[in-house]
Design an enzyme around this catalytic site. Structure first.
Site, PDB file in Angstrom:
ATOM      1  CG  ASP A  30      -3.162   8.983   7.195  1.00  0.00           C
ATOM      2  OD1 ASP A  30      -2.997   7.906   7.214  1.00  0.00           O
ATOM      3  OD2 ASP A  30      -2.979   9.764   6.212  1.00  0.00           O
ATOM      4  CE1 TYR A  37      -7.390  -0.938   6.993  1.00  0.00           C
ATOM      5  CE2 TYR A  37      -6.330  -0.321   4.652  1.00  0.00           C
ATOM      6  CZ  TYR A  37      -6.240  -0.339   6.032  1.00  0.00           C
ATOM      7  OH  TYR A  37      -5.017   0.257   6.868  1.00  0.00           O
ATOM      8  CD  GLU A  43      -2.877   0.741   2.517  1.00  0.00           C
ATOM      9  OE1 GLU A  43      -3.984   1.644   2.271  1.00  0.00           O
ATOM     10  OE2 GLU A  43      -2.809   0.013   3.348  1.00  0.00           O
TER      11      GLU A  43
END
Length: 264
Positions: free
Chosen positions: A59, A173, A48
């Site tokens: 993030d 995911y 990734e």
């Protein structure tokens, strides 16, 4: 090899995929290129690659800092794709691009997808794209041979989880924590329950990410039934904490240790 073919091959061997994440352009694109090759040769099954973005909401501080450094050095999508086009044909690991939706919208969906397909991208993760808006990306991406991988969070209600599982391409995911990416000392037992719950909803591969930072955690997630283990901040930190040469050696050793733990 496509993402689906990669998972089919691993399932036939009763193995779990290892998916390292790195930020493109940190410390520079040449190091990123070499890092992709190093990871490809050190046990990664898919890789990734994060595109630096100025407002990376999903993030944690390690990846945010990496993106900030890359942007400060002038790293932009064009340069990332140019680098990727030069290295992707030499890699056996399918490349998954991680980017936020605004850069896609700004460029235009069709143009963006065409450009990343030409560069060798086979999967796409867009963390701020909700299910309701994913349709606009799913069909045109499929026409370019790109899997749009959707995210499921611990807080996702069962009905919505089922809808995401139906739409997600390549794999699903599963975010292991409520919050942002980052290294954590302990994985929540809730992940095991979520994996069991999702197994009743879909037979698509399930990858678990966010918070995995040690080989024993990777092995634990595999034993809980995941089809893939996604590790990001721990790789980004190893590349950032030292010289490029030492960083490449560090991620090689770390990648090998993760894969070995998952095979044991």
């Amino acid at each position: 090899m496509t993402i689906s073919q990669c998972f089919e091959s691993l399932r036939a061997k009763h193995q779990c995929a290892l998916i390292p994440f790195i930020t493109a352009g940190d410390p520079d694109l040449e190091t990123t290129k070499r890092a992709l090759q190093v990871l490809d040769n050190s046990g990664a099954d898919l890789i990734e690659l994060g595109v630096p973005y100025s407002d990376p909401l999903a993030d944690g501080k390690v990846i945010q800092a990496a993106a900030t450094r890359a942007l400060a050095k002038g790293i932009r999508l064009e340069g990332v794709l140019e680098m990727l086009a030069s290295v992707a044909p030499t890699l056996k690991s399918p490349i998954i691009l991680f980017t936020y939706y605004n850069p896609i919208l700004k460029r235009g969906i069709e143009k963006f997808l065409q450009q990343i397909a030409v560069a060798g991208v086979q999967g796409l993760v867009v963390p701020d794209l909700p299910l309701e808006e994913a349709e606009i990306l799913l069909q045109p991406a499929a026409e370019q041979g790109i899997d749009v991988i959707l995210l499921v969070a611990p807080t996702t209600p069962p009905a919505r989880m089922s809808a995401i599982a139906r739409k997600s391409q390549g794999f699903i995911y599963l975010v292991s924590v409520t919050g942002v990416t980052g290294m954590r000392e302990h994985l929540a037992e809730r992940v095991k329950d979520l994996l069991t719950q999702m197994r009743h909803l879909t037979d698509k591969p399930i990858g678990v990410g966010f918070g995995i930072s040690e080989p024993q955690q990777a092995r634990q997630v595999k034993e809980w039934g995941a089809d893939a283990v996604i590790v990001g901040s721990a790789f980004v930190k190893r590349l950032a904490d030292t010289t490029p040469a030492a960083g490449l050696q560090a991620i090689s050793q770390f990648c090998t240790s993760l894969k070995e733990a998952m095979l044991s």
